[in-house]
Design an enzyme around this catalytic site. Sequence first.
Site, PDB file in Angstrom:
ATOM      1  CB  SER A 106       0.545   4.377   1.166  1.00 11.27           C
ATOM      2  OG  SER A 106       1.184   5.598   1.254  1.00 11.27           O
ATOM      3  CG  ASP A 246       0.002   9.431   0.752  1.00  9.30           C
ATOM      4  OD1 ASP A 246      -0.454  10.164   1.640  1.00  9.30           O
ATOM      5  OD2 ASP A 246       0.775   8.484   0.988  1.00  9.30           O
ATOM      6  CG  ASP A 248      -1.363   6.482   4.200  1.00 10.36           C
ATOM      7  OD1 ASP A 248      -0.849   7.194   3.307  1.00 10.36           O
ATOM      8  OD2 ASP A 248      -0.672   5.801   4.984  1.00 10.36           O
ATOM      9  CG  ASP A 250       1.931   8.238   5.035  1.00  3.45           C
ATOM     10  OD1 ASP A 250       1.702   8.544   3.844  1.00  3.45           O
ATOM     11  OD2 ASP A 250       2.493   7.166   5.357  1.00  3.45           O
TER      12      ASP A 250
END
Length: 453
Positions: A106, A246, A248, A250
């Site tokens: 992340s 960010d 990833d 999400d």
Amino acid sequence: MFHLGRYFGTDGVRGVANSELDALLAFKIGAAAAYALTQESAHGRKAKLLIGKDTRVSSDMLENALVAGTCSVGADVELLGVIPTPAVAFLTIKHKADAGIVISASHNSFEYNGIKIFAGNGYKLPDETEARIEDLIDDFESIPKMTHEKIGRVLKSEIDPVVEYTDHLADTIKGDLSGLRVAVDCANGSSSTTVERLMRLVECKAEIRFYEPDGININDNCGSTHLGQLKERVRSGNFDLGVAFDGDADRCLIVDETGEELDGDRIMAVCAAHMKKEGKLRGGAFVATILSNMGLHAYADKNGMKIECSNVGDRYVLEMMLKKGYILGGEQSGHVIFLEYASTGDGELTALQFMSILKASGKKCSEIAAEVEPWPQLMINVKVPNDKKATLQQLPEVKAAIDAASAELGNNGRILVRPSGTEALVRVMVEGTNSEQVDTLAKKVAKVIESVV
């Protein structure tokens, strides 16, 4: 209950790649997860798992180890390549896979990596399932390994992840976003593969930056945790807004045309008010976390909306949403869940929803966000070893410092001290109406914690 397992934190398994999270552990996670998740669901056929990853140098190594573990217990795998975390959840549901696995840490820096798992319904695993997988990792010999024709394979993928996912996102808004100029920061992460096509689909004029990953530049002075360059670009380039994801993708944070940051609380408030006006905010309520700003609560009260607060972590936000039947929830960090369209926090979906509201309003970004006035809030991260962070608040000197700060704030603020679910940190958060008092008290409590660690 705050869940910190032996391997799983609040957002999967995470650690420094090849040190805390090495190929052997990834192999075991692959085997244990595939076995635990597919025992009931195989129905006489081989189970199938989807695996996606972010752009870190270690993602290939961990992907191969996960694949080997998964195939060793007889499950088949389809590889999605580099793709945002929420895309894996979406495709897991769409293609009726037994589970989806994401290799990503992340917003952490490149040397970290992580493994998070979605069940077949697209939701993160419940605590009991994670505990079962942890038991299997610790008792690895008990997992039956397949031989002969029962060994799993890597299937030739029938899925075009980028096309299917971006088509789905574009379908969540009415009309297009033509006329808006947006600066986009991809954090040199997963959204580097999807944003360009998405912006084309919705006819939005976008300048895309930090979309050239090299394995080690993910989140490096860019993305939703480092907004400095995006703020400067939005101001100097005369953009309507800036959007940052960010590693990833999400989560998403937004910068208005003046360069001011809008965190997840304010993004959610704008979306909630719009949904309420459209008659789509189920129960007239949404879910925030115990960290959400008191200014958000004041805004909700003023606009006839109710807020339910969950523990920190998007899994807990989701649990509360499902329990109460609400369709919007999120965190300050920019994880926002639109349950009508996604089973997990989705940065690109959040950006689209917000930009669609912005375009329809005919106002400036700063104007639609100005109605939510955040109270002064300071968060200090104190380094605390993982084995000490859960019991820290039971120490008399820490407890006394927290009680004293709480008494001094009275009804005009609050203090919250909590262990991070993903890092060796304890977070000290103080919020109140007086910014000087907030600053002083947060530093005082952080200093006491540092002195006892």
